[in-house]
Design an enzyme around this catalytic site. Sequence first.
Site, PDB file in Angstrom:
ATOM      1  N   GLU A   1       0.817  -1.219   0.000  1.00  0.00           N
ATOM      2  CA  GLU A   1       0.000   0.000   0.000  1.00  0.00           C
ATOM      3  C   GLU A   1       0.853   1.272   0.000  1.00  0.00           C
ATOM      4  O   GLU A   1       0.531   2.248  -0.672  1.00  0.00           O
ATOM      5  CB  GLU A   1      -0.910  -0.017   1.237  1.00  0.00           C
ATOM      6  N   ASP A   2       1.932   1.266   0.750  1.00  0.00           N
ATOM      7  CA  ASP A   2       2.645   2.528   1.011  1.00  0.00           C
ATOM      8  C   ASP A   2       4.068   2.622   0.474  1.00  0.00           C
ATOM      9  O   ASP A   2       4.742   3.634   0.695  1.00  0.00           O
ATOM     10  CB  ASP A   2       2.715   2.775   2.528  1.00  0.00           C
TER      11      ASP A   2
END
Length: 180
Positions: free
Chosen positions: A65-66
């Site tokens: 996700e990051d």
Amino acid sequence: MNSDLEALLKAAHYAARQHKDQKRKGANAEPYIVHPLEVAKLLSTIGGVDDPDVLIAAILHDTIEDTDASENDIAKIFGERVCSIVMEVTDDKSLPKQRRKELQEEHAPHLSHEAKQLKMCDKISNISDIVSNPPADWDLERKLEYVEWGERVFAGLRGANGKLEKHFDELVERAKRDLI
Ligand code: ZN
């Protein structure tokens, strides 16, 4: 050393590298890696989870996700089972933030048993941060909204781990008392 411990350390090293330039949003701007390590620690110490794939997935849970890690990278290095647990708790960053928050509520009851427990610890870690070390520009209303959204997501996870549920309930009770 056994291969489970090796894999766990490999995951911690990998995640630390991937998150190396990121800080948590709290006012003390801790290195980001503190959060995924805390999630894995909570699973083990409070939740009693000893499945290495779940603990490894916890350490890696925000890498896709990051960071620039891809689903393919995680599957290749850590295996399909770890990757599928990570994917279950990965938000689709192409969607607007409000929609992503709604989807967390909608998806929670449909997660696997493993992902539900991981998600419980993610919520415990994030809510404790908002209480003990909030972002400098968050007012009371924003903090309370965050805790209440966390409660709604958590409601969909219930049934997966009684010890984590008890810990969460005590945390939220304390959080609301401390915030107000
Ligand atoms: Zn997280």
